[in-house]
Every structure is written in structure tokens, then in C-alpha cells.
Design a protein around this motif. Structure first.
Motif, PDB file in Angstrom:
ATOM      1  N   GLU A  49       0.812  -1.339  -0.139  1.00 19.01           N
ATOM      2  CA  GLU A  49       0.109   0.197   0.046  1.00 19.01           C
ATOM      3  C   GLU A  49       0.619   1.218  -0.021  1.00 19.01           C
ATOM      4  O   GLU A  49       0.486   2.184  -0.679  1.00 19.01           O
ATOM      5  N   LEU A  50       2.075   1.049   0.641  1.00 17.95           N
ATOM      6  CA  LEU A  50       2.853   2.269   0.881  1.00 17.95           C
ATOM      7  C   LEU A  50       3.554   2.654  -0.608  1.00 17.95           C
ATOM      8  O   LEU A  50       3.336   3.754  -1.139  1.00 17.95           O
ATOM      9  N   GLU A  51       3.730   1.456  -1.477  1.00 20.14           N
ATOM     10  CA  GLU A  51       4.327   1.820  -2.664  1.00 20.14           C
ATOM     11  C   GLU A  51       3.426   2.421  -3.505  1.00 20.14           C
ATOM     12  O   GLU A  51       3.491   3.176  -4.305  1.00 20.14           O
ATOM     13  N   GLU A  52       1.927   1.882  -3.457  1.00 22.48           N
ATOM     14  CA  GLU A  52       0.931   2.695  -4.366  1.00 22.48           C
ATOM     15  C   GLU A  52       0.816   4.069  -3.950  1.00 22.48           C
ATOM     16  O   GLU A  52       0.382   4.819  -4.817  1.00 22.48           O
ATOM     17  N   LEU A  53       0.757   4.233  -2.442  1.00 19.72           N
ATOM     18  CA  LEU A  53       0.408   5.661  -2.222  1.00 19.72           C
ATOM     19  C   LEU A  53       1.659   6.569  -2.742  1.00 19.72           C
ATOM     20  O   LEU A  53       1.321   7.880  -3.323  1.00 19.72           O
ATOM     21  N   LEU A  54       2.858   6.026  -2.723  1.00 16.96           N
ATOM     22  CA  LEU A  54       4.062   6.602  -3.013  1.00 16.96           C
ATOM     23  C   LEU A  54       4.004   7.357  -4.831  1.00 16.96           C
ATOM     24  O   LEU A  54       3.936   8.067  -5.141  1.00 16.96           O
ATOM     25  N   ARG A  55       3.303   6.272  -5.520  1.00 15.24           N
ATOM     26  CA  ARG A  55       3.130   6.331  -6.993  1.00 15.24           C
ATOM     27  C   ARG A  55       1.979   7.458  -7.190  1.00 15.24           C
ATOM     28  O   ARG A  55       2.302   7.942  -8.165  1.00 15.24           O
ATOM     29  N   ARG A  56       0.964   7.302  -6.504  1.00 14.95           N
ATOM     30  CA  ARG A  56       0.056   8.116  -6.505  1.00 14.95           C
ATOM     31  C   ARG A  56       0.076   9.510  -6.229  1.00 14.95           C
ATOM     32  O   ARG A  56      -0.400  10.589  -6.868  1.00 14.95           O
ATOM     33  N   ARG A  57       0.788   9.650  -5.109  1.00 15.20           N
ATOM     34  CA  ARG A  57       0.981  11.266  -4.398  1.00 15.20           C
ATOM     35  C   ARG A  57       2.376  11.736  -4.785  1.00 15.20           C
ATOM     36  O   ARG A  57       2.383  13.037  -4.486  1.00 15.20           O
ATOM     37  N   THR A  58       3.249  11.214  -5.234  1.00 13.65           N
ATOM     38  CA  THR A  58       4.813  11.724  -5.377  1.00 13.65           C
ATOM     39  C   THR A  58       5.278  11.204  -6.718  1.00 13.65           C
ATOM     40  O   THR A  58       4.684  10.207  -7.291  1.00 13.65           O
ATOM     41  N   PRO A  59       6.403  11.897  -7.202  1.00 16.17           N
ATOM     42  CA  PRO A  59       6.965  11.251  -8.268  1.00 16.17           C
ATOM     43  C   PRO A  59       8.266   9.986  -7.667  1.00 16.17           C
ATOM     44  O   PRO A  59       8.988   9.945  -8.670  1.00 16.17           O
ATOM     45  N   LEU A  60       8.025   9.531  -6.674  1.00 18.74           N
ATOM     46  CA  LEU A  60       8.964   8.732  -6.164  1.00 18.74           C
ATOM     47  C   LEU A  60       8.518   7.348  -6.124  1.00 18.74           C
ATOM     48  O   LEU A  60       7.337   7.115  -6.074  1.00 18.74           O
ATOM     49  N   GLY A  61       9.589   6.141  -5.807  1.00 13.63           N
ATOM     50  CA  GLY A  61       9.225   5.043  -5.754  1.00 13.63           C
ATOM     51  C   GLY A  61       9.747   4.413  -4.145  1.00 13.63           C
ATOM     52  O   GLY A  61      10.602   5.188  -3.658  1.00 13.63           O
ATOM     53  N   LEU A  62       9.899   3.333  -3.947  1.00 10.89           N
ATOM     54  CA  LEU A  62      10.335   2.785  -2.665  1.00 10.89           C
ATOM     55  C   LEU A  62      12.039   2.754  -3.011  1.00 10.89           C
ATOM     56  O   LEU A  62      12.627   3.088  -1.792  1.00 10.89           O
ATOM     57  N   ALA A  63      12.473   2.577  -4.091  1.00  7.54           N
ATOM     58  CA  ALA A  63      14.055   2.672  -4.349  1.00  7.54           C
ATOM     59  C   ALA A  63      14.571   3.872  -4.111  1.00  7.54           C
ATOM     60  O   ALA A  63      15.721   4.084  -3.894  1.00  7.54           O
ATOM     61  N   ASP A  64      13.772   5.405  -4.131  1.00  9.19           N
ATOM     62  CA  ASP A  64      14.221   6.570  -4.006  1.00  9.19           C
ATOM     63  C   ASP A  64      14.504   7.067  -2.535  1.00  9.19           C
ATOM     64  O   ASP A  64      14.731   7.840  -2.160  1.00  9.19           O
TER      65      ASP A  64
END
Length: 69
Positions: A49-64
Motif C-alpha cells: 500500500e505504501l508503494e501505491e501511495l508513493l506512486r499516486r501522490r509523489t514522483p518517487l518509488g520505494l527505491a528512491d
């Protein structure tokens, strides 16, 4: 634990243990020249869910993200 983005450090993910479960909170910090402060972008319970939230709300991914010192 606190994770920040590698590019600018303004996006943060904090991990908290609440009632035996981990909660991941995504926040955006404003620079001091704009008055400072934080804006909570979302809170989720799993890494997926965190990965999806990052993708929706920021230009970042978990690797960033990296662990803050």
C-alpha cells in the motif's frame, strides 16, 4: 524509523508501531522560506500500500527512499 527521499529530502516516510501493527505515514515537508511545516499525504498499513501511495501522490518509488541519519 524515518525514511527520506534521496533527491530533495522533503518527502518522508515514518514507520510507527501502533497496537502491534506497523503504520507507514507519508509526509511532505515545506522549506523554511515557505513557512515550514508538514502535510500528511497518507497513512497505510503495508509496504504494498505504501508503494501505491508513493506512486499516486509523489514522483518517487520505494527505491528512491533512504534511511535518515
Amino acid at each position: 524509523m524515518r525514511l527520506v527521499c534521496c533527491c530533495c529530502g522533503r518527502y518522508q516516510v515514518t514507520v510507527e508501531l501502533v497496537r502491534g501493527r506497523h503504520r507507514y505515514r507519508l509526509t511532505h515537508r515545506y522549506p523554511a522560506r515557505f513557512g515550514g511545516g508538514k502535510n500528511v499525504l497518507g497513512e497505510v498499513g503495508t509496504v504494498v500500500e505504501l508503494e501505491e501511495l508513493l506512486r499516486r501522490r509523489t514522483p518517487l518509488g520505494l527505491a528512491d527512499l533512504r534511511e535518515a541519519a
